[in-house]
Design an enzyme around this catalytic site. Structure first.
Site, short mmCIF file in Angstrom:
data_model
loop_
_atom_site.label_atom_id
_atom_site.label_comp_id
_atom_site.label_asym_id
_atom_site.label_seq_id
_atom_site.Cartn_x
_atom_site.Cartn_y
_atom_site.Cartn_z
CD GLU A 255 -2.88 -1.37 0.24
OE1 GLU A 255 -3.16 0.01 -0.57
OE2 GLU A 255 -3.56 -2.23 0.20
NE ARG B 215 -15.44 -4.94 2.27
CZ ARG B 215 -15.09 -5.95 2.44
NH1 ARG B 215 -16.12 -6.78 2.29
NH2 ARG B 215 -14.13 -6.22 3.34
CG HIS C 50 -4.29 -5.25 1.88
ND1 HIS C 50 -4.69 -4.03 1.77
CD2 HIS C 50 -4.91 -5.86 2.97
CE1 HIS C 50 -5.48 -3.58 2.84
NE2 HIS C 50 -5.96 -4.84 3.44
N1 PCA Z 1 -8.17 -7.15 6.23
C1 PCA Z 1 -9.13 -6.04 6.74
C2 PCA Z 1 -9.01 -5.67 8.32
C3 PCA Z 1 -8.27 -7.01 8.63
C4 PCA Z 1 -7.81 -7.69 7.61
O1 PCA Z 1 -6.88 -8.42 7.56
C5 PCA Z 1 -8.92 -4.89 5.73
O2 PCA Z 1 -8.35 -4.97 4.60
O3 PCA Z 1 -9.44 -3.73 6.08
#
Ligand code: PCA
Length: 222
Positions: free
Chosen positions: A96, A106, A183
């Protein structure tokens, strides 16, 4: 960069050690596993060379999630903080670039709270850039044979909230602290039976990518 154990001599190549706090999240949204939690546990058992690794698993809770991160930072006093989270639907590891000052959940968090159109900090800046060398990280992950993208948004849920909290804390109180967010795709066991063919990546591939990224960070620091 400096701590009790390493003075200027510690910068000699191979001697320098970087104190990294790596966090993951507990499962959420009806899943019983979270790839970020599994990756953190696996890396804690065998951290890459040159890294003093501390870890924490954060609750998916808009109040205690960010609190747990700040508590871990206060305890560990890391040089670098990398937070990991699951991004269902994404096919590759994504680094990110930005955290935005917005909570627009969401789905409710694990306590049932659903923030809509709210700032994370009322008088905070609109956004922060990650303070990790994101391009270098991406290149290192790809060079290890693992697909990786740079991403312009961490969403508006817990992951973005925690990333914003981290960068806001560093900006205001710890200018030497570097931080960012990565992520991860779902694990195959989360998506195997789903009709929509949500993309996934196996834990071994995720770990190969993360190890390569962490090693690149150490080299960058050296
Ligand atoms: N993903 C979520 C919150 C916790 C996680 O592992 C997110 O992308 O916000």
């Amino acid at each position: 960069i400096f701590n009790n154990h390493y003075n200027i001599v510690g910068f000699k190549k191979g001697i320098f050690r970087m104190k990294v706090l790596l966090t993951g999240f507990e499962p959420f949204g009806g899943s019983t596993i979270n790839p970020s939690e599994q990756a953190v546990h696996a890396l804690a058992g065998s951290p890459p060379a040159g890294i003093d690794l501390s870890t924490a698993i954060l609750p998916v809770d808009k109040t205690t999630g960010p609190q747990a991160l700040l508590k871990a930072i206060a305890e560990v006093q890391p040089d670098v903080v990398i937070c990991l989270g699951e991004a269902s639907g994404r096919a590759v590891i994504s680094i990110e670039r930005l955290a935005v000052n917005l909570m627009d959940f969401r789905i409710p968090d694990n306590k049932g709270e659903q923030a809509v159109d709210q700032p994370i900090r009322a008088d905070g800046p609109a956004a922060y850039f990650a303070t990790l060398p994101v391009r270098k990280l991406q290149e290192a992950v790809m060079a290890a044979g693992i697909p990786c993208d740079l991403s312009l948004t961490a969403g508006a849920y817990l992951c973005n909230q925690v990333m914003y909290t981290l960068l806001d804390h560093a900006a205001r109180e710890k200018p030497a602290l570097r931080g960012g967010f990565i992520h991860l795709p779902c694990l195959p066991q989360q998506t195997a039976t789903r009709a929509d063919k949500t993309p996934s990546m196996g834990l071994d591939a995720i770990l190969t990518g993360l190890r390569a990224g962490l090693s690149a960070l150490v080299e960058d620091q050296e």
